[in-house]
Motif scaffolding. Structure first.
Motif, short mmCIF file in Angstrom:
data_model
loop_
_atom_site.label_atom_id
_atom_site.label_comp_id
_atom_site.label_asym_id
_atom_site.label_seq_id
_atom_site.Cartn_x
_atom_site.Cartn_y
_atom_site.Cartn_z
N ASN A 94 30.63 26.56 -10.00
CA ASN A 94 30.34 25.96 -8.81
C ASN A 94 30.25 23.94 -9.24
O ASN A 94 30.55 23.89 -10.54
N THR B 101 29.05 25.56 -14.67
CA THR B 101 28.82 26.59 -13.45
C THR B 101 30.27 26.17 -13.43
O THR B 101 31.16 25.35 -13.54
N PHE C 82 24.58 32.21 -19.62
CA PHE C 82 25.01 30.60 -19.33
C PHE C 82 24.52 30.01 -20.98
O PHE C 82 23.39 30.42 -21.47
N LYS D 161 32.80 22.75 -14.42
CA LYS D 161 32.73 22.64 -15.62
C LYS D 161 33.63 22.12 -16.29
O LYS D 161 33.70 21.86 -17.68
N ALA E 47 22.73 21.35 -13.65
CA ALA E 47 23.97 22.33 -13.66
C ALA E 47 25.21 21.88 -13.05
O ALA E 47 24.81 21.02 -11.98
#
Length: 119
Positions: A91, A89, A68, A42, A39
């Motif tokens: 995050n 993500t 996702f 973005k 992950a």
């Protein structure tokens, strides 16, 4: 810096390379609670040249579900290069999940503050 290490909070990290528009090096948290491959934040999404393969549902720690878009890419660690799934993500953390760990021997010894990831 070692390619696997514990940070000051004893969180396990691995230094990997991920193929986006070119190979990028990341220090990623090894997260055994994450079933996916990798992950990324973005902010890196604009660098991938492929379209998402599917949309997948993940159940997160609070029990809720999130969806996702999943991409296919390649990752390198030491002398191993493999296909892996990738998601983006909100995050800022970079996570390596169980899919990445398949085929490796992951040792986390917090009693001795040691970590290893054997190919």
């Amino acid at each position: 810096m070692k390619d696997v290490y514990l940070d000051s909070k004893n969180s396990p990290f691995a230094q990997i390379q991920v193929l986006l528009s070119s190979w990028k090096t990341f220090n990623a948290i090894i997260d055994t609670g994450f079933s996916g491959g990798i992950a990324l934040p973005k902010t890196y999404q604009k660098q991938i040249k492929t379209k998402s393969a599917v949309t997948q549902e993940f159940v997160i720690a609070d029990g809720s579900s999130v969806f996702f878009n999943i991409y296919k890419t390649r990752v390198k660690f030491r002398n191993v290069e493999k296909n892996i799934t990738l998601l983006f993500t909100d995050n800022e953390n970079i996570l390596l999940g169980i899919e990445f760990l398949y085929g490796f021997k992951f040792t986390l010894d917090l009693k001795k503050a040691k970590i290893d990831l054997d190919c």
